[in-house]
Design an enzyme around this catalytic site. Sequence first.
Site, PDB file in Angstrom:
ATOM      1  N   CYS A 176      -5.703  -2.830  -2.970  1.00 32.17           N
ATOM      2  CA  CYS A 176      -5.229  -4.148  -2.564  1.00 32.17           C
ATOM      3  C   CYS A 176      -4.044  -3.982  -1.624  1.00 32.17           C
ATOM      4  CB  CYS A 176      -4.816  -4.967  -3.778  1.00 32.17           C
ATOM      5  SG  CYS A 176      -4.452  -6.674  -3.360  1.00 32.17           S
ATOM      6  N   ILE A 177      -4.050  -4.716  -0.523  1.00 29.27           N
ATOM      7  CA  ILE A 177      -2.950  -4.622   0.447  1.00 29.27           C
ATOM      8  C   ILE A 177      -2.284  -5.984   0.648  1.00 29.27           C
ATOM      9  CG2 ILE A 177      -3.769  -2.553   1.640  1.00 29.27           C
ATOM     10  CD1 ILE A 177      -5.074  -4.382   3.721  1.00 29.27           C
TER      11      ILE A 177
END
Length: 327
Positions: A176-177
């Site tokens: 996840c960014i």
Amino acid sequence: MFNDMPVFDYEDIQLIPNKCIINSRSEADTSVQLGKYSFKLPVIPANMQTIIDETIAEQLAKDGYFYIMHRFDEESRKPFIKRMHEQNLIASISVGVKEYEYDFVTSLKEDAPEFVTIDIAHGHANSVIKMIQHIKKELPETFVIAGNVGTPEAVRELENAGADATKVGIGPGKVCITKVKTGFGTGGWQLAALRWCAKAARKPIIADGGIRTHGDIAKSIRFGATMVMIGSLFAGHLESPGKLVEIDGETFKEYYGSASEYQKGEHKNVEGKKILLPTKGHLSDTLTEMKQDLQSSISYAGGNDLAALRRVDYVIVKNSIWNGDSI
């Protein structure tokens, strides 16, 4: 208020041992209650397309583990529920908040799943509250999990709307960014966010994201989680749905985030990425190891079940527990 709150993550915390009261770690009970059901471990493979498929979900249910089926093959959800119920297994599915999901939920009245998870990136939203209320009206016996959130206010609002459990974690996962793309989230302080949210919760909390080791499961329970959702540790197995890739004679499995372009099929509002993980053994072996490690955690906590973990003291060591080692 925020400035006074202790901020830490999993690698910053060490739990302090208590006197062991069991003769063997194998005596420790790792089972957990969620709603009307008991499960062997307080862990959930993330409801992501490279983590779980129908075959894995079926096997987990048969073996006494909790699971949440992902929502990315929408047409297969009703047949999946029917097939699980024909085998006397619990059905646990995910939904989004788009308009067509309301008709889908209503269509489940004749064969309601035991669990429904409302699965969106930013769960503190009017759209989620509306969906919780709709599910509770149409499927009153179904256990509703809602998320994801990262504040006590969000937990209270979703609980008040009718959620039976809330999922805590905004962007701490390995693929996840969100924190980079948006500047928001619980990445880097997920464990502190869990503690903060759990203090406000009256119903179960599911910690979601940032789990890198089996010891992090025990830490999650210490800081208020009933269950722990895990992605990367469950990815890369022989059974995992991720695509198999061979590089220089080594095999890898794809693992990507639910908000990645690989999941979406387009480069729009991307908050996830794809990585390759070296292939592991079987999922059942990882679950066995998780159970054994959690039994050891319980023995160090000085009890014989998961409740003992909630009472232990801890120290904040600020990233020093690895002493320069990487995970």
